[in-house]
Write an enzyme that holds these catalytic residues in place. Sequence first.
Site, PDB file in Angstrom:
ATOM      1  N   ASP A   1      36.876 -21.755 -53.672  1.00  0.00           N
ATOM      2  CA  ASP A   1      36.337 -20.485 -53.203  1.00  0.00           C
ATOM      3  C   ASP A   1      35.569 -19.824 -54.353  1.00  0.00           C
ATOM      4  O   ASP A   1      36.004 -19.829 -55.502  1.00  0.00           O
ATOM      5  CB  ASP A   1      37.482 -19.581 -52.719  1.00  0.00           C
ATOM      6  CG  ASP A   1      36.970 -18.419 -51.880  1.00  0.00           C
ATOM      7  OD1 ASP A   1      37.266 -18.400 -50.668  1.00  0.00           O
ATOM      8  OD2 ASP A   1      36.285 -17.522 -52.427  1.00  0.00           O
ATOM      9  N   ILE A   2      34.428 -19.239 -54.012  1.00  0.00           N
ATOM     10  CA  ILE A   2      33.559 -18.625 -55.018  1.00  0.00           C
ATOM     11  C   ILE A   2      34.181 -17.334 -55.573  1.00  0.00           C
ATOM     12  O   ILE A   2      33.793 -16.869 -56.646  1.00  0.00           O
ATOM     13  CB  ILE A   2      32.167 -18.362 -54.384  1.00  0.00           C
ATOM     14  CG1 ILE A   2      31.071 -18.313 -55.426  1.00  0.00           C
ATOM     15  CG2 ILE A   2      32.179 -17.126 -53.508  1.00  0.00           C
ATOM     16  CD1 ILE A   2      29.679 -18.347 -54.828  1.00  0.00           C
TER      17      ILE A   2
ATOM     18  N   ASN B   1      41.888 -16.921 -41.462  1.00  0.00           N
ATOM     19  CA  ASN B   1      41.557 -15.599 -40.938  1.00  0.00           C
ATOM     20  C   ASN B   1      40.796 -15.744 -39.627  1.00  0.00           C
ATOM     21  O   ASN B   1      39.922 -16.608 -39.504  1.00  0.00           O
ATOM     22  CB  ASN B   1      40.712 -14.831 -41.955  1.00  0.00           C
ATOM     23  CG  ASN B   1      41.497 -14.494 -43.218  1.00  0.00           C
ATOM     24  OD1 ASN B   1      42.665 -14.136 -43.150  1.00  0.00           O
ATOM     25  ND2 ASN B   1      40.861 -14.632 -44.376  1.00  0.00           N
TER      26      ASN B   1
ATOM     27  N   GLY C   1      39.709  -9.896 -41.695  1.00  0.00           N
ATOM     28  CA  GLY C   1      38.764  -9.995 -42.809  1.00  0.00           C
ATOM     29  C   GLY C   1      37.939 -11.261 -42.818  1.00  0.00           C
ATOM     30  O   GLY C   1      37.359 -11.610 -43.852  1.00  0.00           O
ATOM     31  N   GLN C   2      37.867 -11.942 -41.680  1.00  0.00           N
ATOM     32  CA  GLN C   2      37.061 -13.171 -41.654  1.00  0.00           C
ATOM     33  C   GLN C   2      35.594 -12.834 -41.916  1.00  0.00           C
ATOM     34  O   GLN C   2      35.034 -11.944 -41.262  1.00  0.00           O
ATOM     35  CB  GLN C   2      37.191 -13.890 -40.309  1.00  0.00           C
ATOM     36  CG  GLN C   2      36.447 -15.230 -40.303  1.00  0.00           C
ATOM     37  CD  GLN C   2      36.559 -15.994 -38.971  1.00  0.00           C
ATOM     38  OE1 GLN C   2      37.060 -15.477 -37.983  1.00  0.00           O
ATOM     39  NE2 GLN C   2      36.079 -17.221 -38.977  1.00  0.00           N
ATOM     40  N   SER C   3      34.995 -13.531 -42.877  1.00  0.00           N
ATOM     41  CA  SER C   3      33.598 -13.250 -43.232  1.00  0.00           C
ATOM     42  C   SER C   3      32.666 -14.415 -42.915  1.00  0.00           C
ATOM     43  O   SER C   3      31.462 -14.229 -42.843  1.00  0.00           O
ATOM     44  CB  SER C   3      33.490 -12.888 -44.720  1.00  0.00           C
ATOM     45  OG  SER C   3      33.994 -13.933 -45.524  1.00  0.00           O
TER      46      SER C   3
ATOM     47  N   HIS D   1      38.033 -22.487 -41.077  1.00  0.00           N
ATOM     48  CA  HIS D   1      38.415 -22.919 -42.422  1.00  0.00           C
ATOM     49  C   HIS D   1      39.823 -22.471 -42.759  1.00  0.00           C
ATOM     50  O   HIS D   1      40.319 -21.476 -42.227  1.00  0.00           O
ATOM     51  CB  HIS D   1      37.437 -22.401 -43.492  1.00  0.00           C
ATOM     52  CG  HIS D   1      37.245 -20.914 -43.500  1.00  0.00           C
ATOM     53  ND1 HIS D   1      36.430 -20.272 -42.599  1.00  0.00           N
ATOM     54  CD2 HIS D   1      37.755 -19.944 -44.292  1.00  0.00           C
ATOM     55  CE1 HIS D   1      36.440 -18.967 -42.842  1.00  0.00           C
ATOM     56  NE2 HIS D   1      37.251 -18.739 -43.865  1.00  0.00           N
ATOM     57  N   LEU D   2      40.447 -23.209 -43.655  1.00  0.00           N
ATOM     58  CA  LEU D   2      41.748 -22.851 -44.219  1.00  0.00           C
ATOM     59  C   LEU D   2      41.553 -22.464 -45.674  1.00  0.00           C
ATOM     60  O   LEU D   2      40.756 -23.097 -46.383  1.00  0.00           O
ATOM     61  CB  LEU D   2      42.722 -24.043 -44.170  1.00  0.00           C
ATOM     62  CG  LEU D   2      43.044 -24.659 -42.809  1.00  0.00           C
ATOM     63  CD1 LEU D   2      44.043 -25.811 -42.999  1.00  0.00           C
ATOM     64  CD2 LEU D   2      43.619 -23.622 -41.858  1.00  0.00           C
ATOM     65  N   HIS D   3      42.288 -21.433 -46.103  1.00  0.00           N
ATOM     66  CA  HIS D   3      42.375 -21.090 -47.528  1.00  0.00           C
ATOM     67  C   HIS D   3      43.652 -21.721 -48.066  1.00  0.00           C
ATOM     68  O   HIS D   3      44.746 -21.466 -47.529  1.00  0.00           O
ATOM     69  CB  HIS D   3      42.489 -19.583 -47.732  1.00  0.00           C
ATOM     70  CG  HIS D   3      41.316 -18.783 -47.272  1.00  0.00           C
ATOM     71  ND1 HIS D   3      40.392 -18.233 -48.143  1.00  0.00           N
ATOM     72  CD2 HIS D   3      40.907 -18.405 -46.024  1.00  0.00           C
ATOM     73  CE1 HIS D   3      39.481 -17.551 -47.454  1.00  0.00           C
ATOM     74  NE2 HIS D   3      39.770 -17.650 -46.163  1.00  0.00           N
TER      75      HIS D   3
HETATM   76  P1  AMP Z   1      36.997 -15.687 -44.759  1.00  0.00           P
HETATM   77  O1  AMP Z   1      36.819 -14.295 -45.308  1.00  0.00           O
HETATM   78  O2  AMP Z   1      38.394 -16.014 -44.339  1.00  0.00           O
HETATM   79  O3  AMP Z   1      35.962 -15.974 -43.693  1.00  0.00           O
HETATM   80  O4  AMP Z   1      36.721 -16.673 -45.977  1.00  0.00           O
HETATM   81  C1  AMP Z   1      35.458 -16.979 -46.430  1.00  0.00           C
HETATM   82  C2  AMP Z   1      35.575 -17.313 -47.879  1.00  0.00           C
HETATM   83  O5  AMP Z   1      34.393 -17.973 -48.281  1.00  0.00           O
HETATM   84  C3  AMP Z   1      35.733 -16.097 -48.822  1.00  0.00           C
HETATM   85  O6  AMP Z   1      36.967 -16.198 -49.508  1.00  0.00           O
HETATM   86  C4  AMP Z   1      34.541 -16.224 -49.775  1.00  0.00           C
HETATM   87  O7  AMP Z   1      34.849 -15.889 -51.099  1.00  0.00           O
HETATM   88  C5  AMP Z   1      34.167 -17.690 -49.629  1.00  0.00           C
HETATM   89  N1  AMP Z   1      32.779 -18.036 -49.922  1.00  0.00           N
HETATM   90  C6  AMP Z   1      31.669 -17.400 -49.485  1.00  0.00           C
HETATM   91  N2  AMP Z   1      30.565 -18.045 -49.921  1.00  0.00           N
HETATM   92  C7  AMP Z   1      30.989 -19.122 -50.624  1.00  0.00           C
HETATM   93  C8  AMP Z   1      30.342 -20.169 -51.329  1.00  0.00           C
HETATM   94  N3  AMP Z   1      28.998 -20.280 -51.381  1.00  0.00           N
HETATM   95  N4  AMP Z   1      31.097 -21.099 -51.955  1.00  0.00           N
HETATM   96  C9  AMP Z   1      32.449 -21.008 -51.924  1.00  0.00           C
HETATM   97  N5  AMP Z   1      33.123 -20.046 -51.265  1.00  0.00           N
HETATM   98  C10 AMP Z   1      32.412 -19.112 -50.626  1.00  0.00           C
END
Ligand code: AMP
Length: 114
Positions: A30-31, A87, A93-95, A100-102
């Site tokens: 994760d970034i 999420n 807080g899904q962005s 995906h899984l964290h």
């Molecule tokens: P979510 O908020 O559960 O949808 O998780 C999305 C995740 O993607 C967040 O934790 C971000 O930090 C991560 N993220 C966004 N852009 C990138 C990227 N280019 N490379 C790696 N992780 C990313």
Amino acid sequence: MADCLFCRIAAGSIPCDKVAESEQVLAFRDINPQAPTHVLLIPKRHVADSASGLEPGHAGLIAELFGLAARVAAQEGLGGGWRLVTNVGPDAGQSVPHLHLHLLGGRALGWPPG
Ligand code: AMP
């Protein structure tokens, strides 16, 4: 999907810090890490925007997501424990709308997560 960030990462058109992959799943860091180990596991194909879009036909993919998570956890030396989070929607807080899984670990994570 052309406008999906994680589809573009899976296709290699946006770089990532890859840690592992299997036939259907890619794992990368994760970034914006929330723990010493914070790895995302994504299906390479856009099967659903989130866990709410999963269907019985995705059973093999789900097993592969969890299986690769366990492999990465071992690779990262997370013998003390680790956590998987997915999420779903804005309240969580899904962005990024690509399933995906964290994978989180490397410190005491606490429960409940808040
Ligand atoms: P979510 O908020 O559960 O949808 O998780 C999305 C995740 O993607 C967040 O934790 C971000 O930090 C991560 N993220 C966004 N852009 C990138 C990227 N280019 N490379 C790696 N992780 C990313």
